[in-house]
Design an enzyme around this catalytic site. Structure first.
Site, short mmCIF file in Angstrom:
data_model
loop_
_atom_site.label_atom_id
_atom_site.label_comp_id
_atom_site.label_asym_id
_atom_site.label_seq_id
_atom_site.Cartn_x
_atom_site.Cartn_y
_atom_site.Cartn_z
N ASP A 117 0.78 -1.32 -0.06
CA ASP A 117 -0.04 -0.19 0.19
C ASP A 117 0.88 1.75 0.16
O ASP A 117 1.71 1.47 0.19
CB ASP A 117 -1.42 0.01 1.57
CG ASP A 117 -0.02 0.10 2.74
OD1 ASP A 117 0.87 -0.94 2.20
OD2 ASP A 117 -0.60 -0.63 3.85
N ASN A 169 -6.92 -2.22 14.14
CA ASN A 169 -8.64 -2.78 14.16
C ASN A 169 -8.63 -4.21 12.97
O ASN A 169 -10.00 -4.57 12.85
CB ASN A 169 -9.69 -1.42 13.73
CG ASN A 169 -8.76 -0.97 12.45
OD1 ASN A 169 -8.33 -2.00 11.82
ND2 ASN A 169 -9.21 -0.08 11.86
N HIS A 190 -6.92 -4.75 10.34
CA HIS A 190 -6.80 -4.03 8.86
C HIS A 190 -5.94 -4.69 8.61
O HIS A 190 -4.49 -5.08 9.04
CB HIS A 190 -6.32 -2.45 8.54
CG HIS A 190 -5.69 -2.07 8.95
ND1 HIS A 190 -6.22 -1.13 9.50
CD2 HIS A 190 -4.36 -2.09 8.95
CE1 HIS A 190 -4.63 -0.33 9.91
NE2 HIS A 190 -4.15 -0.99 8.87
N GLU A 249 -9.66 -1.53 6.01
CA GLU A 249 -10.05 -1.44 7.48
C GLU A 249 -11.65 -2.67 7.16
O GLU A 249 -11.74 -3.32 6.00
CB GLU A 249 -10.97 -0.31 6.58
CG GLU A 249 -9.27 1.07 7.02
CD GLU A 249 -8.84 1.39 8.54
OE1 GLU A 249 -9.02 0.65 9.28
OE2 GLU A 249 -8.43 2.86 8.27
C1 GLP Z 1 -0.38 0.67 8.12
C2 GLP Z 1 0.34 -0.14 7.42
C3 GLP Z 1 -0.10 -1.52 7.51
C4 GLP Z 1 0.70 -2.36 8.99
C5 GLP Z 1 0.09 -1.22 9.80
C6 GLP Z 1 0.21 -2.00 11.05
O1 GLP Z 1 -2.32 0.65 8.54
N1 GLP Z 1 -0.64 -0.17 6.28
O2 GLP Z 1 0.45 -2.62 6.44
O3 GLP Z 1 0.29 -3.57 9.85
O4 GLP Z 1 -0.25 -0.04 10.21
O5 GLP Z 1 1.67 -0.76 11.64
P1 GLP Z 1 2.70 -1.05 12.87
O6 GLP Z 1 3.24 -2.06 12.41
O7 GLP Z 1 2.96 -0.26 12.91
O8 GLP Z 1 1.88 -1.35 13.89
#
Ligand code: GLP
Length: 232
Positions: A62, A127, A129, A134
């Site tokens: 993404d 959440n 995702h 989402e």
């Molecule tokens: C973002 C990314 C996800 C990732 C999430 C969690 O939303 N798009 O791919 O898994 O953050 O991030 P973190 O690893 O910093 O908790």
């Protein structure tokens, strides 16, 4: 689903690294990569290893819409610094957050059609995702433009000067795109991921919990520390 409970992020990185190395030895050539703080120790492990990705392809999940690729908080910049500068791939692909939706979505889906993913690395949102898909996202989606929830904006604001600087939308590989990967490695650390992990592993498969669809995939490894595993 195979659950690997590890002591900390460093041990988690080693477990993930070994899975990647094994897949590479068995012929994997296309790697789906994730951003966020979770895979940082894995990228460190990869950077300091002698693994060779120079004939491999990386496809990221993404990118924020509205950030130039060289913006300090773009996922392109993150990947360059975390991995690609030190471990060059033959090709790297990340959605272009400045490109118009009509062309970018098709361009990215064409890339995924051309290069089926062998190993997909995933983090998870609080959440549940995955990518930026989402809660409520259809399980049938391919790459699309997504609106970020308040919870995700709140969670990601730590990387920006202020909450108003966090983009409100992104391009993300869809849930069907993620499920098409041959092998999926989902990594989660910390208490704030415990509920999402419990629902993902033991809850109903439901579009309100995007990661729960992974229960239907035949080759998923979930690497969690004790805190993230605490509600399992
Ligand atoms: C973002 C990314 C996800 C990732 C999430 C969690 O939303 N798009 O791919 O898994 O953050 O991030 P973190 O690893 O910093 O908790």
């Amino acid at each position: 689903m195979k659950i690997e409970i590890v002591k900390n992020k460093e041990e988690g990185a080693k477990v993930a690294f070994q899975l990647i190395q094994k897949a590479t030895n068995e012929g994997a050539t296309v790697f789906g990569l994730a951003t966020g703080s979770t895979p940082e120790t894995l990228y460190k492990e990869l950077r300091s290893s002698d693994i060779d990705f120079s004939d491999k392809i990386a496809i990221n999940l993404d990118e924020y819409i509205g950030l130039d690729s060289d913006h300090p908080q773009s996922y392109k910049t993150f990947m360059q610094k975390q991995l690609f500068e030190k471990k060059p791939f033959k090709e790297t692909h990340i959605p272009n957050g400045m490109a118009p939706e009509e062309t970018e979505v098709k361009r990215y889906n064409d890339i995924l059609d051309k290069h089926p993913i062998d190993v997909q690395i995933l983090g998870i949102g609080t959440n549940a995702h995955i990518g930026f898909n989402e809660p409520g996202t259809s399980f049938d989606t391919k790459t699309q433009k997504v609106e970020l929830t308040e919870e995700t904006i709140e969670a990601n604001k730590r990387n920006f000067d202020s909450e108003k600087d966090v983009p409100k939308s992104a391009y993300s590989m869809g849930i069907a795109s993620i499920m098409a990967a041959k092998k999926i490695i989902l990594i989660a650390y910390g208490q704030n991921k415990a509920e999402a992990i419990a629902k993902t592993v033991n809850g109903a498969v439901n579009e309100d919990v995007p990661a729960s669809i992974l229960q239907k995939h035949s080759d998923v490894v979930i690497i969690v520390d004790e805190e993230a595993a605490s509600q399992l």
